[in-house]
Write a protein that holds these residues in place. Structure first.
Motif, PDB file in Angstrom:
ATOM      1  N   SER A 187     101.108  72.051   6.528  1.00 20.89           N
ATOM      2  CA  SER A 187     102.448  72.325   6.005  1.00 20.89           C
ATOM      3  C   SER A 187     103.405  72.428   7.179  1.00 20.89           C
ATOM      4  CB  SER A 187     102.445  73.619   5.199  1.00 20.89           C
ATOM      5  OG  SER A 187     103.761  74.071   4.973  1.00 20.89           O
ATOM      6  N   LEU A 188     104.505  71.713   7.084  1.00 21.26           N
ATOM      7  CA  LEU A 188     105.490  71.773   8.166  1.00 21.26           C
ATOM      8  C   LEU A 188     106.089  73.176   8.243  1.00 21.26           C
ATOM      9  CD1 LEU A 188     106.968  70.211  10.375  1.00 21.26           C
ATOM     10  CD2 LEU A 188     108.679  69.546   8.662  1.00 21.26           C
ATOM     11  N   ASP A 189     106.264  73.810   7.098  1.00 18.99           N
ATOM     12  CA  ASP A 189     106.850  75.149   7.099  1.00 18.99           C
ATOM     13  C   ASP A 189     105.936  76.156   7.796  1.00 18.99           C
ATOM     14  OD1 ASP A 189     109.094  74.280   5.793  1.00 18.99           O
ATOM     15  OD2 ASP A 189     108.342  74.799   3.790  1.00 18.99           O
ATOM     16  N   GLU A 190     104.606  75.910   7.735  1.00 17.98           N
ATOM     17  CA  GLU A 190     103.643  76.822   8.351  1.00 17.98           C
ATOM     18  C   GLU A 190     103.267  76.417   9.777  1.00 17.98           C
ATOM     19  OE1 GLU A 190     102.654  79.644   7.005  1.00 17.98           O
ATOM     20  OE2 GLU A 190     104.046  79.187   5.349  1.00 17.98           O
ATOM     21  N   THR A 191     104.005  75.435  10.303  1.00 22.11           N
ATOM     22  CA  THR A 191     103.695  74.929  11.654  1.00 22.11           C
ATOM     23  C   THR A 191     104.603  75.589  12.682  1.00 22.11           C
ATOM     24  OG1 THR A 191     102.950  72.791  10.792  1.00 22.11           O
ATOM     25  CG2 THR A 191     103.609  72.875  13.111  1.00 22.11           C
ATOM     26  N   GLU A 192     103.973  76.203  13.685  1.00 21.73           N
ATOM     27  CA  GLU A 192     104.709  76.841  14.768  1.00 21.73           C
ATOM     28  C   GLU A 192     105.202  75.820  15.781  1.00 21.73           C
ATOM     29  OE1 GLU A 192     106.409  79.861  17.002  1.00 21.73           O
ATOM     30  OE2 GLU A 192     105.371  80.112  15.085  1.00 21.73           O
ATOM     31  N   SER A 193     104.320  74.853  16.129  1.00 22.49           N
ATOM     32  CA  SER A 193     104.678  73.857  17.136  1.00 22.49           C
ATOM     33  C   SER A 193     103.781  72.639  16.989  1.00 22.49           C
ATOM     34  CB  SER A 193     104.532  74.429  18.555  1.00 22.49           C
ATOM     35  OG  SER A 193     103.177  74.735  18.837  1.00 22.49           O
ATOM     36  N   VAL A 194     104.279  71.544  17.528  1.00 19.40           N
ATOM     37  CA  VAL A 194     103.503  70.302  17.600  1.00 19.40           C
ATOM     38  C   VAL A 194     103.613  69.783  19.029  1.00 19.40           C
ATOM     39  CG1 VAL A 194     103.197  67.949  16.760  1.00 19.40           C
ATOM     40  CG2 VAL A 194     103.928  69.759  15.178  1.00 19.40           C
ATOM     41  N   THR A 195     102.478  69.412  19.599  1.00 20.66           N
ATOM     42  CA  THR A 195     102.464  68.895  20.970  1.00 20.66           C
ATOM     43  C   THR A 195     101.710  67.577  21.003  1.00 20.66           C
ATOM     44  OG1 THR A 195     102.422  71.156  21.834  1.00 20.66           O
ATOM     45  CG2 THR A 195     101.840  69.389  23.366  1.00 20.66           C
TER      46      THR A 195
END
Length: 923
Positions: A765-773
């Motif tokens: 879930s994008l809403d539950e995502t803190e960060s993407v690397t």
């Protein structure tokens, strides 16, 4: 990554200007081993011409007005440092000389250190003589023609017309045309010392002296040897009785508390040898010698024959020294440069150089004497058949080389021939070439004659690549192989080495008890078509482990000290700039010298091998201590480091246990044990041998590739999405795009991009995502000659003899090794069309750090971008660029068309065990 030829020329010409401003080139006396006080160096600017008519006029009128060029002596014409292009086979040198008034009453000689090939000289138009040969010094007497204190015209003609029957060596790297060693004049007595040879006898604490005079001695003559150091009193030898009837005088000097010359304490006895006529000094020469003994002894505990220095075995760790300079060819620009050539070998931990088919410049041998480095000295070869003319010239050169270099303690062996060059005879119209029995017998006679001339050294008949020794003090062999074949090659040599064995000998000749060692090795000619320019250190590392585990083989000789125009496997570049091996990335502080330590731990098995996650391994260790120097208590410290599938580095201390030192120990010690992590990755198991005070005596390592295992992140909130680098949806490049080994690495040259479409990961879930690397490994990508469109992957020229300037990157195996010349680029990353960052790509490197690239090689006799690797890049992704449930479009792009290019590495190629990966971290 490669320096261009133009870059080299500019670099060295600038350096030459700095060096020679305000002084002549090579101003030092060329023979510190045989030096008179009254001498005058003639190096520097001379008049020069290729026009024989102009030269003839100059010889006649002494004005030199027709000499249309200026040349810097002693650099051979055609070399950049000479200032004269190679436009003829015959050159004429002219200059005015003035013999000092103070030399009146003396005999005056012109000495030419070396000149190719047929030399004539005139003083004020009067002929001085002729000399044939190109490698050793010769002289003309001027005495009867000298007008002291008055300028006189000296003209030298050098005829360097090519012939297959004259000694030539590797001059395809750059013709040493005409004068290539220092020219000088000197004053001598009426009767003078032709040579003095010191033959040490350390077992009796004496030195045997042989002094040859120009003429028979008078009744009142004596020879005095004055020692300038070592606390030794003067020695007087009165010439009496039968000695008056010979020009050659022989005597012994007992040495008080003799001090030996060795590699760690290269002590030189400095002397002054005087020929005395009553109270007068007829002649005086400064010379030196090293009190040392060369021989053969048994390796303690093993009984294997080894070369011995001062009655102790020496494990020979040598390098082939082509002894070439890009701007001076045979001639080096300065004395400091020659010193640094020797220091380079010392810093690498080597104990010797083999000067390859060239009679070395005496001052370079002086630095080997002074700094403590052994020298194998080749006699130059010819390239035709074994005709009488060539044999005669070779024998003259051999005799003169022995005469000139007898007092150099560094020279431990003469190598008469190399790889049977010049010894083959064509026997039919089909070009069949044979090493005939009659030629073999001539080689045997020359071997015996060389030993008779110099009983203080070892002599090798032929440095063999065709298993064709006849009679020799050294049972050597050449071998060029990929690293993975060295174990079998060395074991085969060991198996076939014993007294009476026919292996490595020709005809009915058989092995005696000569030391067996390798005298040329490496990977350069071990791959199909040779390697071109590659990371030599990976195969080298494997090769060293195998050599040290086989002590019957008494040493090795790596090809080579420095790059040349057709071989790029040197420890350093042709301009002597460094290459970078990357060893320190695996064991901090490790250098190539660790592979040459006297205290060596050789792990058995492949340098890199696949292993199971979590497995416990036992690594057999072979200790090779090539010394009797007791370092005290020893401990082997092991540790495990590595990189996981995200490029994260880890370090675990494994164990430390004692190792018992024994002189010349060669045996298996307790195996090392290690338990690998459960995570997939690339792991390095380090071995460091240390003394009680923490001094590291040697470093080594083994690598383990864990392909199947846990992911580096076990947090349920973290999702990893991996991307196969070869599965790009779009790629456009201005120069070329291609893949390596079915896409383990993808390359784009010029300007362009790779574009990847990545499906949105399930359950994220994008809403539950803190960060993407985004994490990936990438480097710049230079378009090498072998990869260019329409390239034929071939170079004109003779690779073995070095004809022509060759492009190393056109070789199909080539991938130039990391050095000071970088090829930078940058990568711009965009996600769904939005910029996410730009990162520099410092270079397109290849060395040990590209371990996965080496591990991926299919062992098919070819190299496929072996050792290449990139840089770990971590890109924070702007979450606003993402839309949940929709594909993610990743573009890796560069716009630098001059350099530029991008290479993207997968998990089985490069440095880090990862595919490009998106890391989703939950809140």
């Amino acid at each position: 990554m490669k320096k261009t030829v133009l870059h080299l020329i500019v670099l060295f010409c600038m350096a030459a200007v700095v060096r020679t401003q305000g002084q002549i080139p090579l101003p030092e006396h060329p023979r510190p081993d045989f030096e008179r006080a009254e001498w005058l160096n003639l190096n520097g600017e001379w008049h020069f011409t290729f026009d024989p008519a102009a030269a003839e006029k100059g010889v006649g009128d002494g004005l030199l007005s027709g000499f249309d060029l200026k040349i810097q002596v002693p650099f051979p014409w055609g070399s950049a440092l000479s200032g004269v292009d190679n436009k003829g086979d015959i050159g004429f040198y002219g200059r005015n000389i003035t013999v000092p008034d103070a030399w009146k009453g003396k005999r005056i000689f012109l000495i030419i250190g070396a000149c190719e090939w047929n030399t004539d000289a005139w003083l004020d138009g009067a002929p001085l003589g002729n000399h044939r040969g190109g490698y050793t010094p010769f002289e003309f007497e001027l005495t009867d023609r000298v007008r002291f204190g008055t300028p006189q015209t000296l003209v030298i003609r050098a005829d360097d017309t090519p012939s297959e029957n004259r000694l030539y060596g590797k001059q395809g790297y750059g013709d040493a045309r005409g004068i290539w060693q220092t020219v000088y004049i000197e004053a001598r007595g009426e009767n003078f010392i032709d040579y003095t040879h010191f033959a040490p006898d350390i077992d009796r604490s004496v030195v045997k002296v042989e002094t040859a005079l120009d003429r028979l001695p008078a009744k009142n003559m004596q020879i005095r040897v004055r020692f300038k150091n070592g606390g030794q009193p003067d020695f007087i030898y009165p010439i009496r009785g039968k000695a008056l009837k010979t020009k050659t005088q022989q005597f012994e000097i007992k040495l008080i508390d003799q001090r030996l010359w060795d590699l760690d304490d290269p002590w030189l006895y400095e002397t002054e040898i005087s020929l005395l006529a009553g109270e007068q000094t007829a002649d005086c020469v400064n010379a030196y010698f090293g009190q040392r003994k060369i021989g053969v002894t048994k390796l303690p505990g093993e009984g294997y024959p080894y070369v011995a220095l001062n009655n102790k075995p020496v494990y020979l760790q040598l390098t082939l020294d082509q002894s070439y300079h890009p701007e001076g060819f045979y001639t080096f620009p300065s004395d400091q440069f020659m010193r640094d050539e020797i220091l380079l070998s010392k810093r690498l931990g080597l104990n010797g150089n083999r000067i390859h088919i060239k009679a070395e410049i005496p001052r370079k041998l002086y630095w080997a004497d002074k700094l403590g480095l052994l020298i194998m000295a080749d006699i130059p070869n010819w390239w035709g058949e074994p005709c009488d003319e060539a044999k005669k010239d070779w024998e003259y050169c051999m005799r003169q080389q022995v005469k000139r270099d007898f007092n150099h303690p560094s020279v431990f062996a003469w190598v008469d021939f190399n790889e049977t060059w010049g010894l083959f005879t064509k026997t039919d119209d089909k070009g069949t070439r044979l090493y005939l029995p009659e030629t073999q017998e001539w080689v045997r006679r020359m071997y015996l004659e060389n030993k008779k001339l110099d009983p203080t050294r070892l002599v090798e008949d032929n440095s063999a690549c065709n298993h064709d020794h006849v009679q020799t003090d050294l049972n050597t062999w050449h071998c060029y192989l990929p690293g993975y074949l060295w174990k079998g090659a060395i074991e085969s040599a060991v198996k076939n080495t014993y007294v009476g064995s026919a292996w490595n000998f020709i005809g009915e000749n058989r092995q005696d008890n000569a030391p067996m060692l390798n005298s040329e090795c490496g990977n350069v000619w071990g791959y199909n078509g040779s390697t071109g320019d590659v990371d030599y250190t990976w195969d080298y590392h494997i090769m060293m482990n195998e050599f040290r585990a086989n002590p019957l083989c008494a040493g090795w000789l790596y090809t080579e000290h420095h790059d040349v125009i057709n071989e790029w496997n040197g420890y350093v570049r042709y301009d002597r700039s460094p290459k970078y091996d990357g060893l320190e990335a695996f064991v901090p502080g490790m250098t190539l010298a660790d592979l040459h330590t006297l205290y060596y731990i050789a792990p058995q098995g492949d340098l890199c091998r696949e292993a199971r996650a979590g497995s416990t391994l036992e690594i057999p260790l072979f200790a090779s201590f090539m010394t009797d120097r007791d370092p005290g208590a020893l401990r082997l410290e092991t540790s495990l480091a590595g990189w996981d599938a995200l490029g994260n580095e880890s370090l675990t201390k494994a164990a430390s246990y004692p190792v018992t030192f024994k002189p010349y120990l060669h045996e298996f010690i307790a195996p090392a044990k290690v338990t690998l992590p459960e995570q997939k990755g690339l792991y390095v198991f380090r071995y460091e041998l240390k003394t009680a005070d923490g001094t590291t005596l040697g470093r080594n390592f083994s690598l383990f590739r864990v392909k199947e295992g846990k992911n580096p992140v076990t947090d349920r909130k973290t999702e990893l999405v991996t991307i196969d680098p070869a599965q790009f949806g779009d790629a456009r490049w201005t120069r070329k795009q291609w893949n390596v080994l079915d896409g383990l690495k993808v390359n784009g040259a010029g300007s362009g991009y790779f574009e990847y479409t990545v499906p949105w990961p399930k359950g994220v879930s994008l809403d539950e995502t803190e960060s993407v690397t985004l994490i990936f490994e990438a480097s710049a990508k230079k378009l090498y000659g072998k990869d260019a469109e329409g390239g034929d992957n071939e170079d004109d020229g003779d690779y073995m003899r070095g004809k022509g300037l060759l492009d190393p990157s056109k070789n199909p195996n080539s991938y130039p090794m990391t050095d000071q010349q970088v090829f930078p680029s940058f990568v711009k990353i965009s996600i769904n069309g939005k910029a996410s960052g730009a990162f520099p790509l410092a270079d397109d490197p290849a060395d040990h750090r590209g371990a996965l690239s080496w591990f991926a090689q299919p062992q098919d006799g070819r190299l496929h971008e072996a050792g290449s690797y990139g840089y770990l890049i971590k890109v924070p992704v702007n979450l606003k660029a993402l839309t949940e449930g929709q594909d993610i479009l990743i573009r890796l792009e560069t716009l630098d068309g001059v350099n530029g290019g991008i290479a993207v590495y997968g998990k089985d190629f490069g440095r880090y065990p990862l595919d490009p990966t998106l890391v989703f971290t939950g809140k």
